[in-house]
Scaffold this active site. Sequence first.
Site, PDB file in Angstrom:
ATOM      1  N   TYR A   8       0.830  -1.208   0.000  1.00 37.56           N
ATOM      2  CA  TYR A   8       0.000   0.000   0.000  1.00 37.56           C
ATOM      3  C   TYR A   8       0.865   1.259   0.000  1.00 37.56           C
ATOM      4  CZ  TYR A   8      -3.364  -3.477   1.820  1.00 37.56           C
ATOM      5  OH  TYR A   8      -4.136  -4.588   2.026  1.00 37.56           O
ATOM      6  N   HIS A  13       0.914 -11.926   1.343  1.00 35.91           N
ATOM      7  CA  HIS A  13      -0.207 -11.122   0.807  1.00 35.91           C
ATOM      8  C   HIS A  13      -0.951 -11.831  -0.328  1.00 35.91           C
ATOM      9  CE1 HIS A  13      -1.379  -6.608   0.158  1.00 35.91           C
ATOM     10  NE2 HIS A  13      -2.415  -7.390   0.075  1.00 35.91           N
ATOM     11  N   PRO A  55     -15.351  -5.597   3.616  1.00 34.64           N
ATOM     12  CA  PRO A  55     -16.666  -6.043   4.100  1.00 34.64           C
ATOM     13  C   PRO A  55     -17.790  -5.125   3.626  1.00 34.64           C
ATOM     14  CG  PRO A  55     -15.506  -4.868   5.831  1.00 34.64           C
ATOM     15  CD  PRO A  55     -14.524  -5.032   4.698  1.00 34.64           C
ATOM     16  N   LEU A  56     -17.386  -3.939   3.149  1.00 35.41           N
ATOM     17  CA  LEU A  56     -18.388  -2.986   2.649  1.00 35.41           C
ATOM     18  C   LEU A  56     -18.441  -3.014   1.126  1.00 35.41           C
ATOM     19  CD1 LEU A  56     -17.387  -0.041   5.038  1.00 35.41           C
ATOM     20  CD2 LEU A  56     -19.131  -1.803   5.398  1.00 35.41           C
ATOM     21  N   GLY A  57     -17.910  -4.077   0.526  1.00 40.77           N
ATOM     22  CA  GLY A  57     -17.927  -4.186  -0.936  1.00 40.77           C
ATOM     23  C   GLY A  57     -17.217  -3.015  -1.598  1.00 40.77           C
ATOM     24  N   ARG A  58     -16.102  -2.576  -0.981  1.00 38.60           N
ATOM     25  CA  ARG A  58     -15.334  -1.426  -1.470  1.00 38.60           C
ATOM     26  C   ARG A  58     -16.190  -0.160  -1.502  1.00 38.60           C
ATOM     27  NH1 ARG A  58     -13.110  -5.875  -4.119  1.00 38.60           N
ATOM     28  NH2 ARG A  58     -10.915  -6.032  -3.640  1.00 38.60           N
ATOM     29  N   GLY A  59     -17.120  -0.103  -0.601  1.00 35.71           N
ATOM     30  CA  GLY A  59     -17.964   1.093  -0.483  1.00 35.71           C
ATOM     31  C   GLY A  59     -19.358   0.880  -1.049  1.00 35.71           C
TER      32      GLY A  59
HETATM   33  P1  ATR Z   1     -11.517  -1.971   1.736  1.00 38.29           P
HETATM   34  O1  ATR Z   1     -11.417  -3.101   2.699  1.00 38.29           O
HETATM   35  O2  ATR Z   1     -10.974  -2.335   0.395  1.00 38.29           O
HETATM   36  O3  ATR Z   1     -11.007  -0.674   2.288  1.00 38.29           O
HETATM   37  P2  ATR Z   1     -14.365  -1.578   2.267  1.00 38.29           P
HETATM   38  O4  ATR Z   1     -14.022  -1.592   3.700  1.00 38.29           O
HETATM   39  O5  ATR Z   1     -15.345  -2.580   1.767  1.00 38.29           O
HETATM   40  O6  ATR Z   1     -13.054  -1.763   1.394  1.00 38.29           O
HETATM   41  O7  ATR Z   1     -14.858  -0.149   1.808  1.00 38.29           O
HETATM   42  C1  ATR Z   1     -14.062   0.996   1.945  1.00 38.29           C
HETATM   43  C2  ATR Z   1     -14.756   2.154   1.291  1.00 38.29           C
HETATM   44  O8  ATR Z   1     -15.997   2.405   1.985  1.00 38.29           O
HETATM   45  C3  ATR Z   1     -14.000   3.440   1.319  1.00 38.29           C
HETATM   46  O9  ATR Z   1     -14.139   4.063   0.060  1.00 38.29           O
HETATM   47  C4  ATR Z   1     -14.684   4.272   2.402  1.00 38.29           C
HETATM   48  O10 ATR Z   1     -14.651   5.645   2.065  1.00 38.29           O
HETATM   49  P3  ATR Z   1     -14.322   6.828   3.146  1.00 38.29           P
HETATM   50  O11 ATR Z   1     -12.843   6.832   3.271  1.00 38.29           O
HETATM   51  O12 ATR Z   1     -14.863   8.028   2.478  1.00 38.29           O
HETATM   52  O13 ATR Z   1     -15.039   6.461   4.403  1.00 38.29           O
HETATM   53  C5  ATR Z   1     -16.096   3.760   2.356  1.00 38.29           C
HETATM   54  N1  ATR Z   1     -16.765   3.812   3.656  1.00 38.29           N
HETATM   55  C6  ATR Z   1     -16.369   3.213   4.803  1.00 38.29           C
HETATM   56  N2  ATR Z   1     -17.273   3.401   5.781  1.00 38.29           N
HETATM   57  C7  ATR Z   1     -18.249   4.165   5.266  1.00 38.29           C
HETATM   58  C8  ATR Z   1     -19.453   4.706   5.770  1.00 38.29           C
HETATM   59  N3  ATR Z   1     -19.836   4.490   7.036  1.00 38.29           N
HETATM   60  N4  ATR Z   1     -20.232   5.446   4.934  1.00 38.29           N
HETATM   61  C9  ATR Z   1     -19.872   5.660   3.651  1.00 38.29           C
HETATM   62  N5  ATR Z   1     -18.732   5.179   3.104  1.00 38.29           N
HETATM   63  C10 ATR Z   1     -17.926   4.438   3.896  1.00 38.29           C
END
Ligand code: ATR
Length: 330
Positions: A57, A126, A206-210
């Site tokens: 990263y 990784h 877990p948030l599907g990349r947002g």
């Molecule tokens: P990763 O594991 O790849 O980081 P993720 O956790 O599924 O992916 O999702 C991350 C994304 O969700 C980021 O773009 C984050 O954006 P911000 O930096 O603007 O928060 C977004 N995200 C995380 N929590 C959020 C929330 N509560 N509301 C809206 N966006 C959120």
Amino acid sequence: MMKREIGHSGIFVNAIGLGCMGLSEFYGPAVETSDGVALLHAAIEAGVNHFDTAQLYGMGANETLLGEAFHDRRDKVVIATKFGPVRDKETGAFLDVDGSEANMRSAIEDSLRFLKTDHVDLYYLHRVDLKTPIEDTVGAMAKLVEEGKVRALGLSEASADTLRRANAVHPISALQSEYSIFSRDIEDGPLKGVRDIGASLVAYSPLGRGLLTGRYTADYKPAKGDFRSAATQPRFEDEAFKANLELVEEVKAIAIAHNAKPAQIALAWVLGQGEDILTIPGTTKLANLESNLRGSEIGLGGEERARLDALADQVKGARYPASRSSNINA
Ligand code: ATR
């Protein structure tokens, strides 16, 4: 707070940690160092103690940021980092995955220096190096445990078979793989492997990349430096993206019923899949981090789970493009 152990490592963390990647790369421009440090300090105050980074990263920038934030409060945090992928130092292009001892030795020394620490709590390969037997890589990683540089070992995106072979060399405490309402392909293989060997699953994205936060609308266009585009993320390709947004409506409806946010529902779903699951949602914003932490307080009902369980099969687009899929579940 919901505390869970990482495998049988004796390391206990809040079930919701912080995925730090987006602070430095892939989700738009890197944050300013002072903002990143402030977020990481506030995260500790909010109860987060599991911070996930990788050499990859920002090619050391993310580890350097964590080092800046944590060097004077090392005992308050569990730091996980990873090695394996090799990038061109000038262009950042991905060259290879190298699970050799020589690459690991140089990577761990860089990581310890960047992180300003003498040990890493959880050290992952990784991506599986398809050219190097996993026994050789894990054998080398086990030496780092003996030397006190690393406390516990993990693999990322490994198959059940790879996990079992690795665990025969040295206990594997965690598999880190993508797992969410939208991404359940590990259930048939890797997650069973995790359970066979008594490890934990650390669920990334877990948030599907947002996507599962409900933040996107159909007119979304990735900003500069944001890899959520058709070329690198098939689920963000135009047609797939629109279809996937429709599915998010179900998550939003369940969130409304709980007076909660869709992201909290997404995290509650992941944590409800088993006590051996931890998760590391990524965010650059304190308000989102604090809101996400409340996801562990939500209990989903059986009917709600069934509605959410039905979504993954309808998701359009693979997790990664074919060019980057060879060492996924490998
Ligand atoms: P990763 O594991 O790849 O980081 P993720 O956790 O599924 O992916 O999702 C991350 C994304 O969700 C980021 O773009 C984050 O954006 P911000 O930096 O603007 O928060 C977004 N995200 C995380 N929590 C959020 C929330 N509560 N509301 C809206 N966006 C959120």
